[in-house]
Write a protein that holds these residues in place. Sequence first.
Motif, PDB file in Angstrom:
ATOM      1  N   ASP A  89       0.882  -1.167   0.000  1.00  0.00           N
ATOM      2  CA  ASP A  89       0.000   0.000   0.000  1.00  0.00           C
ATOM      3  C   ASP A  89       0.917   1.214   0.000  1.00  0.00           C
ATOM      4  O   ASP A  89       1.500   1.553   1.028  1.00  0.00           O
ATOM      5  N   PRO A  90       1.082   1.891  -1.146  1.00  0.00           N
ATOM      6  CA  PRO A  90       2.043   2.996  -1.251  1.00  0.00           C
ATOM      7  C   PRO A  90       1.479   4.280  -0.651  1.00  0.00           C
ATOM      8  O   PRO A  90       1.292   5.286  -1.347  1.00  0.00           O
ATOM      9  N   ALA A  91       1.224   4.261   0.623  1.00  0.00           N
ATOM     10  CA  ALA A  91       0.534   5.367   1.303  1.00  0.00           C
ATOM     11  C   ALA A  91       1.387   6.626   1.283  1.00  0.00           C
ATOM     12  O   ALA A  91       2.264   6.808   2.127  1.00  0.00           O
TER      13      ALA A  91
ATOM     14  N   THR B 211      -2.754  15.366  -3.990  1.00  0.00           N
ATOM     15  CA  THR B 211      -1.492  15.904  -3.475  1.00  0.00           C
ATOM     16  C   THR B 211      -0.734  14.885  -2.633  1.00  0.00           C
ATOM     17  O   THR B 211      -1.336  14.000  -2.011  1.00  0.00           O
ATOM     18  N   LEU B 212       0.581  15.041  -2.589  1.00  0.00           N
ATOM     19  CA  LEU B 212       1.417  14.224  -1.723  1.00  0.00           C
ATOM     20  C   LEU B 212       1.177  14.586  -0.267  1.00  0.00           C
ATOM     21  O   LEU B 212       0.827  15.722   0.057  1.00  0.00           O
ATOM     22  N   TYR B 213       1.371  13.624   0.617  1.00  0.00           N
ATOM     23  CA  TYR B 213       1.307  13.916   2.042  1.00  0.00           C
ATOM     24  C   TYR B 213       2.453  14.862   2.416  1.00  0.00           C
ATOM     25  O   TYR B 213       3.500  14.885   1.746  1.00  0.00           O
ATOM     26  N   PRO B 214       2.282  15.661   3.471  1.00  0.00           N
ATOM     27  CA  PRO B 214       3.341  16.583   3.906  1.00  0.00           C
ATOM     28  C   PRO B 214       4.674  15.873   4.131  1.00  0.00           C
ATOM     29  O   PRO B 214       4.721  14.787   4.712  1.00  0.00           O
ATOM     30  N   GLY B 215       5.731  16.487   3.615  1.00  0.00           N
ATOM     31  CA  GLY B 215       7.070  15.943   3.806  1.00  0.00           C
ATOM     32  C   GLY B 215       7.543  15.023   2.692  1.00  0.00           C
ATOM     33  O   GLY B 215       8.729  14.688   2.619  1.00  0.00           O
ATOM     34  N   PHE B 216       6.638  14.606   1.811  1.00  0.00           N
ATOM     35  CA  PHE B 216       7.018  13.722   0.722  1.00  0.00           C
ATOM     36  C   PHE B 216       7.338  14.537  -0.531  1.00  0.00           C
ATOM     37  O   PHE B 216       6.764  15.605  -0.760  1.00  0.00           O
ATOM     38  N   THR B 217       8.241  14.009  -1.356  1.00  0.00           N
ATOM     39  CA  THR B 217       8.711  14.714  -2.553  1.00  0.00           C
ATOM     40  C   THR B 217       8.637  13.790  -3.768  1.00  0.00           C
ATOM     41  O   THR B 217       8.344  12.596  -3.647  1.00  0.00           O
TER      42      THR B 217
ATOM     43  N   LEU C 186      -6.351   6.471  -6.158  1.00  0.00           N
ATOM     44  CA  LEU C 186      -6.233   7.036  -7.501  1.00  0.00           C
ATOM     45  C   LEU C 186      -5.114   8.073  -7.595  1.00  0.00           C
ATOM     46  O   LEU C 186      -4.369   8.107  -8.584  1.00  0.00           O
ATOM     47  N   THR C 187      -4.964   8.903  -6.566  1.00  0.00           N
ATOM     48  CA  THR C 187      -3.892   9.903  -6.579  1.00  0.00           C
ATOM     49  C   THR C 187      -2.525   9.241  -6.624  1.00  0.00           C
ATOM     50  O   THR C 187      -1.632   9.656  -7.378  1.00  0.00           O
ATOM     51  N   GLU C 188      -2.335   8.197  -5.824  1.00  0.00           N
ATOM     52  CA  GLU C 188      -1.054   7.487  -5.799  1.00  0.00           C
ATOM     53  C   GLU C 188      -0.784   6.801  -7.131  1.00  0.00           C
ATOM     54  O   GLU C 188       0.360   6.783  -7.610  1.00  0.00           O
ATOM     55  N   ALA C 189      -1.835   6.282  -7.759  1.00  0.00           N
ATOM     56  CA  ALA C 189      -1.684   5.672  -9.083  1.00  0.00           C
ATOM     57  C   ALA C 189      -1.224   6.712 -10.102  1.00  0.00           C
ATOM     58  O   ALA C 189      -0.337   6.445 -10.932  1.00  0.00           O
ATOM     59  N   GLU C 190      -1.817   7.899 -10.043  1.00  0.00           N
ATOM     60  CA  GLU C 190      -1.422   8.976 -10.956  1.00  0.00           C
ATOM     61  C   GLU C 190       0.046   9.342 -10.769  1.00  0.00           C
ATOM     62  O   GLU C 190       0.795   9.504 -11.749  1.00  0.00           O
ATOM     63  N   LEU C 191       0.473   9.474  -9.527  1.00  0.00           N
ATOM     64  CA  LEU C 191       1.859   9.849  -9.239  1.00  0.00           C
ATOM     65  C   LEU C 191       2.839   8.785  -9.730  1.00  0.00           C
ATOM     66  O   LEU C 191       3.893   9.114 -10.291  1.00  0.00           O
ATOM     67  N   LEU C 192       2.503   7.528  -9.525  1.00  0.00           N
ATOM     68  CA  LEU C 192       3.397   6.447  -9.945  1.00  0.00           C
ATOM     69  C   LEU C 192       3.544   6.391 -11.460  1.00  0.00           C
ATOM     70  O   LEU C 192       4.589   5.967 -11.974  1.00  0.00           O
TER      71      LEU C 192
ATOM     72  N   GLY D 159       3.085   9.190 -13.385  1.00  0.00           N
ATOM     73  CA  GLY D 159       3.400  10.527 -13.888  1.00  0.00           C
ATOM     74  C   GLY D 159       2.244  11.197 -14.597  1.00  0.00           C
ATOM     75  O   GLY D 159       2.455  11.989 -15.529  1.00  0.00           O
ATOM     76  N   LEU D 160       1.027  10.912 -14.161  1.00  0.00           N
ATOM     77  CA  LEU D 160      -0.164  11.496 -14.787  1.00  0.00           C
ATOM     78  C   LEU D 160      -0.625  12.747 -14.046  1.00  0.00           C
ATOM     79  O   LEU D 160      -0.420  12.873 -12.839  1.00  0.00           O
ATOM     80  N   GLU D 161      -1.274  13.638 -14.761  1.00  0.00           N
ATOM     81  CA  GLU D 161      -1.889  14.796 -14.139  1.00  0.00           C
ATOM     82  C   GLU D 161      -3.129  14.353 -13.356  1.00  0.00           C
ATOM     83  O   GLU D 161      -3.833  13.436 -13.758  1.00  0.00           O
ATOM     84  N   HIS D 162      -3.393  15.033 -12.250  1.00  0.00           N
ATOM     85  CA  HIS D 162      -4.543  14.664 -11.431  1.00  0.00           C
ATOM     86  C   HIS D 162      -5.843  15.047 -12.126  1.00  0.00           C
ATOM     87  O   HIS D 162      -5.978  16.135 -12.681  1.00  0.00           O
ATOM     88  N   LYS D 163      -6.798  14.096 -12.126  1.00  0.00           N
ATOM     89  CA  LYS D 163      -8.123  14.339 -12.672  1.00  0.00           C
ATOM     90  C   LYS D 163      -9.173  13.945 -11.645  1.00  0.00           C
ATOM     91  O   LYS D 163      -8.953  13.052 -10.826  1.00  0.00           O
ATOM     92  N   LEU D 164     -10.308  14.595 -11.707  1.00  0.00           N
ATOM     93  CA  LEU D 164     -11.395  14.274 -10.785  1.00  0.00           C
ATOM     94  C   LEU D 164     -12.288  13.161 -11.313  1.00  0.00           C
ATOM     95  O   LEU D 164     -12.932  12.451 -10.535  1.00  0.00           O
ATOM     96  N   GLU D 165     -12.332  12.994 -12.633  1.00  0.00           N
ATOM     97  CA  GLU D 165     -13.208  11.982 -13.222  1.00  0.00           C
ATOM     98  C   GLU D 165     -12.451  11.133 -14.240  1.00  0.00           C
ATOM     99  O   GLU D 165     -11.639  11.638 -15.012  1.00  0.00           O
ATOM    100  N   TYR D 166     -12.735   9.838 -14.197  1.00  0.00           N
ATOM    101  CA  TYR D 166     -12.147   8.891 -15.140  1.00  0.00           C
ATOM    102  C   TYR D 166     -13.229   7.963 -15.676  1.00  0.00           C
ATOM    103  O   TYR D 166     -14.144   7.582 -14.943  1.00  0.00           O
TER     104      TYR D 166
END
Length: 275
Positions: A105-107, A113-119, A140-146, A148-155
Amino acid sequence: MQKKILIIEDLSVVGKTSLATAIPIVSAFGHQSIAVPTALLSANTAFKGFTYLDLTEEMVKILKHLEKLKLGIDALYTGYLGSIKQIDIILDYLNKYKKLKYYLDPAMADSGTLYPGFTNEFVAEMKCLVSKAYVLMPNLTEAELLLGLEHKLEYSAFEISEILKGLALLGPENVIITGVKVNNKIINYAYAKNEDKIYSHSYDILPNNYYGTGDIFASIITGAMEKGLSLDFALKLAGDFLFKSIDFTNKLNIDPIYGVCFEEYLSLLGGNLNE
Protein backbone atom coordinates in the motif's frame (compact mmCIF):
# COMPACT_ATOMS: atom_id res chain seq x y z
CA MET A 1 -1.33 -23.99 8.33
CA GLN A 2 -1.04 -20.58 9.95
CA LYS A 3 0.73 -18.02 7.76
CA LYS A 4 3.29 -15.64 9.27
CA ILE A 5 2.84 -12.15 7.85
CA LEU A 6 5.40 -9.44 8.50
CA ILE A 7 3.67 -6.06 8.70
CA ILE A 8 5.79 -2.90 8.57
CA GLU A 9 4.21 0.53 9.11
CA ASP A 10 3.64 3.14 11.85
CA LEU A 11 1.67 2.73 15.08
CA SER A 12 -0.65 5.40 16.48
CA VAL A 13 -1.78 5.03 20.09
CA VAL A 14 -5.08 6.80 19.31
CA GLY A 15 -6.87 6.78 15.94
CA LYS A 16 -7.34 3.52 14.07
CA THR A 17 -4.78 3.62 11.27
CA SER A 18 -1.80 1.55 10.09
CA LEU A 19 -0.71 -1.14 12.59
CA ALA A 20 -3.68 -0.44 14.86
CA THR A 21 -5.92 -1.81 12.10
CA ALA A 22 -3.55 -4.20 10.34
CA ILE A 23 -2.72 -6.40 13.34
CA PRO A 24 -6.32 -7.31 14.32
CA ILE A 25 -7.53 -7.66 10.73
CA VAL A 26 -4.69 -9.87 9.50
CA SER A 27 -4.97 -11.91 12.72
CA ALA A 28 -8.73 -12.33 12.20
CA PHE A 29 -7.97 -14.41 9.11
CA GLY A 30 -6.05 -16.85 11.30
CA HIS A 31 -2.60 -15.57 10.36
CA GLN A 32 0.20 -14.64 12.76
CA SER A 33 0.85 -10.89 12.62
CA ILE A 34 4.52 -10.02 13.09
CA ALA A 35 4.52 -6.24 13.42
CA VAL A 36 7.50 -3.91 13.01
CA PRO A 37 6.64 -0.25 13.77
CA THR A 38 8.32 2.40 11.61
CA ALA A 39 7.28 5.18 14.01
CA LEU A 40 5.31 5.62 17.22
CA LEU A 41 2.69 8.40 17.34
CA SER A 42 0.60 9.49 20.29
CA ALA A 43 -2.31 9.84 17.87
CA ASN A 44 -2.73 9.75 14.12
CA THR A 45 -1.81 12.88 12.18
CA ALA A 46 -5.37 14.18 12.11
CA PHE A 47 -5.03 15.10 15.78
CA LYS A 48 -3.43 18.40 16.76
CA GLY A 49 -0.25 18.23 18.81
CA PHE A 50 0.51 14.57 18.15
CA THR A 51 3.95 13.28 19.17
CA TYR A 52 6.14 11.39 16.71
CA LEU A 53 9.04 9.05 17.46
CA ASP A 54 10.96 7.90 14.38
CA LEU A 55 11.98 4.24 14.66
CA THR A 56 14.04 3.86 11.49
CA GLU A 57 17.19 2.74 13.29
CA GLU A 58 15.18 0.38 15.51
CA MET A 59 13.59 -1.16 12.40
CA VAL A 60 17.02 -2.35 11.28
CA LYS A 61 17.74 -3.92 14.69
CA ILE A 62 14.33 -5.61 14.85
CA LEU A 63 14.60 -7.08 11.36
CA LYS A 64 18.10 -8.41 12.10
CA HIS A 65 16.82 -10.10 15.25
CA LEU A 66 13.83 -11.57 13.40
CA GLU A 67 16.24 -13.08 10.86
CA LYS A 68 18.12 -14.81 13.67
CA LEU A 69 14.84 -16.26 14.98
CA LYS A 70 14.27 -17.98 11.59
CA LEU A 71 10.51 -17.52 11.81
CA GLY A 72 9.75 -18.58 8.24
CA ILE A 73 7.93 -15.44 7.11
CA ASP A 74 5.38 -16.15 4.38
CA ALA A 75 4.51 -12.63 3.24
CA LEU A 76 5.41 -8.98 3.73
CA TYR A 77 2.86 -6.17 3.91
CA THR A 78 3.86 -2.50 4.11
CA GLY A 79 1.81 0.66 4.45
CA TYR A 80 2.95 4.16 5.38
CA LEU A 81 6.72 4.53 5.23
CA GLY A 82 8.01 7.84 6.52
CA SER A 83 11.22 8.30 4.54
CA ILE A 84 13.34 7.16 1.61
CA LYS A 85 15.64 5.45 4.11
CA GLN A 86 12.74 3.28 5.29
CA ILE A 87 11.95 2.37 1.69
CA ASP A 88 15.58 1.32 1.23
CA ILE A 89 15.38 -0.90 4.33
CA ILE A 90 12.37 -2.67 2.80
CA LEU A 91 14.16 -3.01 -0.54
CA ASP A 92 17.17 -4.62 1.15
CA TYR A 93 14.86 -7.06 2.92
CA LEU A 94 13.04 -7.98 -0.31
CA ASN A 95 16.32 -8.46 -2.14
CA LYS A 96 17.38 -10.87 0.59
CA TYR A 97 14.09 -12.79 0.60
CA LYS A 98 13.09 -12.83 -3.04
CA LYS A 99 10.39 -15.52 -2.69
CA LEU A 100 8.25 -13.50 -0.26
CA LYS A 101 4.86 -12.38 -1.50
CA TYR A 102 4.84 -8.62 -1.08
CA TYR A 103 1.65 -6.61 -0.50
CA LEU A 104 2.23 -2.88 -0.99
CA ASP A 105 0.00 0.00 0.00
CA PRO A 106 2.04 3.00 -1.25
CA ALA A 107 0.53 5.37 1.30
CA MET A 108 1.94 8.71 0.20
CA ALA A 109 -0.84 10.88 -1.25
CA ASP A 110 -4.55 11.57 -1.53
CA SER A 111 -6.96 14.06 -3.08
CA GLY A 112 -4.46 15.08 -5.73
CA THR A 113 -1.49 15.90 -3.47
CA LEU A 114 1.42 14.22 -1.72
CA TYR A 115 1.31 13.92 2.04
CA PRO A 116 3.34 16.58 3.91
CA GLY A 117 7.07 15.94 3.81
CA PHE A 118 7.02 13.72 0.72
CA THR A 119 8.71 14.71 -2.55
CA ASN A 120 8.99 13.53 -6.15
CA GLU A 121 12.20 11.78 -5.08
CA PHE A 122 10.15 9.75 -2.62
CA VAL A 123 7.73 8.79 -5.41
CA ALA A 124 10.64 7.67 -7.60
CA GLU A 125 12.00 5.49 -4.79
CA MET A 126 8.54 4.06 -4.15
CA LYS A 127 8.53 2.80 -7.74
CA CYS A 128 11.41 0.49 -6.76
CA LEU A 129 9.10 -1.13 -4.21
CA VAL A 130 6.28 -1.26 -6.75
CA SER A 131 8.45 -3.35 -9.06
CA LYS A 132 8.67 -6.06 -6.40
CA ALA A 133 5.01 -6.16 -5.35
CA TYR A 134 2.77 -9.20 -5.68
CA VAL A 135 -0.23 -6.95 -4.99
CA LEU A 136 -0.10 -3.15 -5.38
CA MET A 137 -2.92 -1.18 -3.71
CA PRO A 138 -2.81 2.58 -4.44
CA ASN A 139 -5.63 5.07 -4.31
CA LEU A 140 -6.23 7.04 -7.50
CA THR A 141 -3.89 9.90 -6.58
CA GLU A 142 -1.05 7.49 -5.80
CA ALA A 143 -1.68 5.67 -9.08
CA GLU A 144 -1.42 8.98 -10.96
CA LEU A 145 1.86 9.85 -9.24
CA LEU A 146 3.40 6.45 -9.95
CA LEU A 147 2.57 6.82 -13.65
CA GLY A 148 3.40 10.53 -13.89
CA LEU A 149 -0.16 11.50 -14.79
CA GLU A 150 -1.89 14.80 -14.14
CA HIS A 151 -4.54 14.66 -11.43
CA LYS A 152 -8.12 14.34 -12.67
CA LEU A 153 -11.40 14.27 -10.79
CA GLU A 154 -13.21 11.98 -13.22
CA TYR A 155 -12.15 8.89 -15.14
CA SER A 156 -13.98 6.57 -17.47
CA ALA A 157 -13.89 2.82 -16.90
CA PHE A 158 -11.62 2.50 -19.94
CA GLU A 159 -9.17 5.06 -18.54
CA ILE A 160 -9.08 3.20 -15.21
CA SER A 161 -8.33 -0.04 -17.06
CA GLU A 162 -5.41 1.66 -18.82
CA ILE A 163 -4.07 2.93 -15.48
CA LEU A 164 -4.34 -0.56 -13.96
CA LYS A 165 -2.45 -2.09 -16.87
CA GLY A 166 0.12 0.71 -16.80
CA LEU A 167 0.83 0.03 -13.13
CA ALA A 168 1.10 -3.71 -13.84
CA LEU A 169 3.83 -2.95 -16.38
CA LEU A 170 5.90 -1.57 -13.47
CA GLY A 171 6.11 -5.11 -12.06
CA PRO A 172 3.16 -6.14 -9.84
CA GLU A 173 1.21 -9.30 -10.64
CA ASN A 174 -1.99 -7.78 -9.26
CA VAL A 175 -3.08 -4.14 -9.04
CA ILE A 176 -5.98 -2.66 -7.08
CA ILE A 177 -7.16 0.95 -7.30
CA THR A 178 -9.43 2.03 -4.48
CA GLY A 179 -12.00 4.73 -4.02
CA VAL A 180 -12.90 5.75 -7.58
CA LYS A 181 -15.98 7.97 -7.32
CA VAL A 182 -18.62 7.74 -10.05
CA ASN A 183 -21.88 9.59 -9.45
CA ASN A 184 -23.04 8.38 -6.00
CA LYS A 185 -20.92 5.24 -6.03
CA ILE A 186 -17.46 4.22 -4.89
CA ILE A 187 -15.83 1.68 -7.20
CA ASN A 188 -12.80 -0.46 -6.36
CA TYR A 189 -11.00 -1.96 -9.35
CA ALA A 190 -8.52 -4.84 -9.61
CA TYR A 191 -6.41 -6.19 -12.44
CA ALA A 192 -4.90 -9.69 -12.51
CA LYS A 193 -2.00 -9.51 -14.96
CA ASN A 194 -1.63 -13.26 -15.47
CA GLU A 195 -5.31 -13.54 -16.41
CA ASP A 196 -5.43 -10.16 -18.17
CA LYS A 197 -8.72 -9.66 -16.37
CA ILE A 198 -10.27 -6.65 -14.62
CA TYR A 199 -12.64 -6.93 -11.68
CA SER A 200 -14.72 -4.22 -10.02
CA HIS A 201 -17.19 -3.84 -7.18
CA SER A 202 -19.21 -0.73 -6.38
CA TYR A 203 -20.86 0.65 -3.24
CA ASP A 204 -23.04 3.60 -2.33
CA ILE A 205 -21.11 6.57 -0.96
CA LEU A 206 -21.73 6.94 2.78
CA PRO A 207 -21.48 10.16 4.81
CA ASN A 208 -18.14 11.19 6.37
CA ASN A 209 -14.56 10.50 5.34
CA TYR A 210 -12.95 8.37 8.03
CA TYR A 211 -9.21 8.09 8.60
CA GLY A 212 -7.69 4.65 8.10
CA THR A 213 -10.10 3.23 5.51
CA GLY A 214 -7.24 2.51 3.10
CA ASP A 215 -5.35 0.69 5.85
CA ILE A 216 -8.38 -1.48 6.59
CA PHE A 217 -8.88 -2.26 2.91
CA ALA A 218 -5.24 -3.21 2.28
CA SER A 219 -5.13 -5.35 5.43
CA ILE A 220 -8.19 -7.33 4.31
CA ILE A 221 -6.74 -7.89 0.84
CA THR A 222 -3.51 -9.16 2.37
CA GLY A 223 -5.22 -11.43 4.89
CA ALA A 224 -7.70 -12.79 2.36
CA MET A 225 -5.23 -13.55 -0.43
CA GLU A 226 -2.79 -15.18 1.99
CA LYS A 227 -5.70 -17.39 3.02
CA GLY A 228 -5.89 -18.55 -0.58
CA LEU A 229 -8.90 -16.48 -1.65
CA SER A 230 -9.03 -15.03 -5.16
CA LEU A 231 -8.31 -11.42 -6.06
CA ASP A 232 -11.96 -10.89 -7.07
CA PHE A 233 -13.33 -12.38 -3.84
CA ALA A 234 -10.84 -10.42 -1.71
CA LEU A 235 -11.83 -7.20 -3.50
CA LYS A 236 -15.52 -7.73 -2.75
CA LEU A 237 -14.86 -8.88 0.82
CA ALA A 238 -12.83 -5.74 1.58
CA GLY A 239 -15.47 -3.46 0.08
CA ASP A 240 -18.36 -5.15 1.87
CA PHE A 241 -16.50 -5.08 5.19
CA LEU A 242 -15.71 -1.39 4.89
CA PHE A 243 -19.26 -0.50 3.85
CA LYS A 244 -20.74 -2.29 6.87
CA SER A 245 -18.14 -0.82 9.23
CA ILE A 246 -18.53 2.75 8.00
CA ASP A 247 -22.31 2.52 8.13
CA PHE A 248 -22.08 1.24 11.72
CA THR A 249 -19.62 4.02 12.66
CA ASN A 250 -21.93 6.66 11.21
CA LYS A 251 -24.74 5.41 13.42
CA LEU A 252 -22.49 5.78 16.48
CA ASN A 253 -21.75 9.40 15.49
CA ILE A 254 -17.98 8.94 15.91
CA ASP A 255 -15.64 11.79 14.94
CA PRO A 256 -13.98 10.68 11.66
CA ILE A 257 -10.46 11.39 12.95
CA TYR A 258 -10.81 8.44 15.35
CA GLY A 259 -11.22 6.05 12.42
CA VAL A 260 -13.72 3.31 11.62
CA CYS A 261 -15.33 1.08 14.26
CA PHE A 262 -14.50 -2.12 12.41
CA GLU A 263 -14.17 -4.40 15.45
CA GLU A 264 -17.86 -5.30 15.35
CA TYR A 265 -17.37 -7.12 12.04
CA LEU A 266 -14.04 -8.92 12.52
CA SER A 267 -15.89 -12.22 12.81
CA LEU A 268 -16.81 -11.87 9.12
CA LEU A 269 -13.13 -12.41 8.27
CA GLY A 270 -12.57 -15.57 10.31
CA GLY A 271 -13.68 -19.15 10.00
CA ASN A 272 -14.06 -20.91 6.68
CA LEU A 273 -14.59 -18.21 4.11
CA ASN A 274 -15.87 -19.67 0.87
CA GLU A 275 -15.95 -18.03 -2.53
